[in-house]
Write an enzyme that holds these catalytic residues in place. Structure first.
Site, PDB file in Angstrom:
ATOM      1  N   ARG A 122      29.519  41.832  67.011  1.00  0.00           N
ATOM      2  CA  ARG A 122      29.951  43.155  67.468  1.00  0.00           C
ATOM      3  C   ARG A 122      29.708  43.281  68.963  1.00  0.00           C
ATOM      4  O   ARG A 122      28.925  42.555  69.549  1.00  0.00           O
ATOM      5  CB  ARG A 122      29.176  44.253  66.720  1.00  0.00           C
ATOM      6  N   LYS A 187      16.754  40.808  62.033  1.00  0.00           N
ATOM      7  CA  LYS A 187      18.131  40.896  61.523  1.00  0.00           C
ATOM      8  C   LYS A 187      18.472  39.682  60.662  1.00  0.00           C
ATOM      9  O   LYS A 187      18.213  38.544  61.034  1.00  0.00           O
ATOM     10  CB  LYS A 187      19.082  40.997  62.721  1.00  0.00           C
ATOM     11  N   ARG A 322      13.496  53.353  69.073  1.00  0.00           N
ATOM     12  CA  ARG A 322      12.976  53.606  70.422  1.00  0.00           C
ATOM     13  C   ARG A 322      11.621  52.932  70.595  1.00  0.00           C
ATOM     14  O   ARG A 322      10.780  52.977  69.683  1.00  0.00           O
ATOM     15  CB  ARG A 322      12.834  55.104  70.646  1.00  0.00           C
TER      16      ARG A 322
HETATM   17  C1  BTN Z   1      27.301  41.454  64.277  1.00  0.00           C
HETATM   18  O1  BTN Z   1      27.373  41.348  65.502  1.00  0.00           O
HETATM   19  O2  BTN Z   1      26.302  41.902  63.716  1.00  0.00           O
HETATM   20  C2  BTN Z   1      28.473  41.025  63.403  1.00  0.00           C
HETATM   21  C3  BTN Z   1      28.505  39.544  63.216  1.00  0.00           C
HETATM   22  C4  BTN Z   1      29.660  39.077  62.385  1.00  0.00           C
HETATM   23  C5  BTN Z   1      29.749  37.565  62.339  1.00  0.00           C
HETATM   24  C6  BTN Z   1      30.771  37.084  61.369  1.00  0.00           C
HETATM   25  S1  BTN Z   1      30.606  35.369  61.033  1.00  0.00           S
HETATM   26  C7  BTN Z   1      32.117  35.363  60.158  1.00  0.00           C
HETATM   27  C8  BTN Z   1      33.059  36.250  60.936  1.00  0.00           C
HETATM   28  N1  BTN Z   1      33.734  35.488  61.948  1.00  0.00           N
HETATM   29  C9  BTN Z   1      33.377  35.858  63.177  1.00  0.00           C
HETATM   30  O3  BTN Z   1      33.795  35.339  64.236  1.00  0.00           O
HETATM   31  N2  BTN Z   1      32.498  36.872  63.123  1.00  0.00           N
HETATM   32  C10 BTN Z   1      32.228  37.255  61.748  1.00  0.00           C
END
Ligand code: BTN
Length: 324
Positions: A122, A187, A322
């Site tokens: 993201r 995470k 925070r």
């Molecule tokens: C995040 O940033 O938390 C979301 C990550 C999402 C990663 C997955 S891996 C499979 C799919 N292909 C990608 O290029 N991204 C998502």
């Protein structure tokens, strides 16, 4: 390229003689040796040479298997899925399915990869995807809902994944708005939803899941936030089993979301919310920051933030504890 074939033979973790590998791959023994070197530089896998015996991998690999994945689908999910593709290597499973959707291919499709060379996270971040270690997969889901009626979809997807992980015994798994899979130690995974579709028409959704199953030793040291994998929390099932179960849940869950929206997922989201009642900061798209106490989510999935100015509703942004 011979590397994936070589990797498949060595995946059992046992020692294979150079002669045997050369015969199986139709290469000279010198070419096999070169492939072993390339495996390290191109695929990040350690091939050990055992003097007088042959080659083996540092540890066995748990490779994805189409039959095992399909075996996990419920009858309803199996009837929905129209295509399943497995790649040894791809730039990004999301990009692959986005390109399909944009070319007019509307079949319900799943795309899984052993590794991604340009995995996307993201907010323009990249997503680390070492070979045969974690789960990286995407689902192309044509939804009858127009884009403006997809509020809360990302929360529903987070709930689908978290429910399955908890049912498998990973009781510490929770959610951070909108759909990060988190535990108190860090995470565990994330979801990236991309959309093509306009106005009142239907939407083509690409839903990508990245889940840390067992990060290889030495990987992940440069990640910008604390992380954890399933192997550190318990005993994850085989990657194909896990992928099949999650795929099944997503297919069934998305079909439920199409007809009923966020409502059937809302109570679980609230129960899994790791930030409820805590002081948080929200970094918005324009780089402005809001601070307040996280007060759960509204019916449409908006984050509720109790601030000095009153209760705010936010539809996008990156929320963090925070002081963390
Ligand atoms: C995040 O940033 O938390 C979301 C990550 C999402 C990663 C997955 S891996 C499979 C799919 N292909 C990608 O290029 N991204 C998502």
């Amino acid at each position: 390229m011979a590397a994936p074939e070589l990797i498949r033979i060595l995946a059992d973790g046992r020692c294979h003689s150079g002669q045997h590998l050369a015969e199986q791959l139709g290469l000279s023994r010198t070419a096999v040796w070169k492939q072993i070197q390339r495996m390290q530089s191109l695929w990040g896998l350690n091939g050990e040479a055992i003097k007088g015996k042959g080659y083996r991998l540092g540890q066995p690999l748990d490779l994805l298997d189409e039959t095992q994945i399909l075996h996990q689908l419920s009858p309803r999910a199996a009837s929905l899925l129209q295509r399943l593709e497995l790649f040894d290597e791809i730039d990004s499973t999301n990009s692959q399915l986005m390109a399909r959707a944009l070319s007019g291919d509307k079949r319900i499709s799943a795309c899984l990869a052993e590794r991604q060379t340009a995995g996307r996270g993201r907010r323009g971040r990249s997503w680390l995807s070492p070979f045969a270690a974690n789960l990286t997969f995407s689902l192309l889901w044509p939804s009858p809902r127009p884009p403006q009626q997809l509020g809360g979809l990302s929360l529903a997807v987070g709930v689908m994944v978290a429910r399955r992980l908890r049912a498998l015994g990973f009781a510490a798994v929770g959610l951070k708005w909108p759909n990060d899979l988190v535990t108190p130690q860090g995470k565990l995974g994330g979801v990236l939803i991309q959309l093509s579709g306009e106005g009142e028409g239907p939407s083509n959704l690409v839903i990508g899941l990245g889940l840390n199953v067992q990060m290889p030793p030495g990987w992940g040291q440069d990640l910008d936030q604390p992380w954890i994998d399933l192997a550190a929390l318990g005993h994850p099932p085989a990657r194909s089993t896990l992928a099949g179960l999650l795929l099944s849940d997503l297919l069934e869950g998305l079909s439920q979301y199409d007809s009923q929206g966020l409502q059937p997922f809302l109570a679980d989201w609230q129960a899994l919310d790791q930030l409820q009642g805590k002081p948080v900061r929200l970094l918005r798209g324009d780089d402005s920051v809001s601070q307040g106490i996280s007060a759960g989510v509204a019916e449409d999935g908006a984050l509720l933030l109790r601030t000095a100015e009153g209760l705010q509703r936010h539809h996008s942004g990156e929320v963090s504890l925070r002081g963390a």
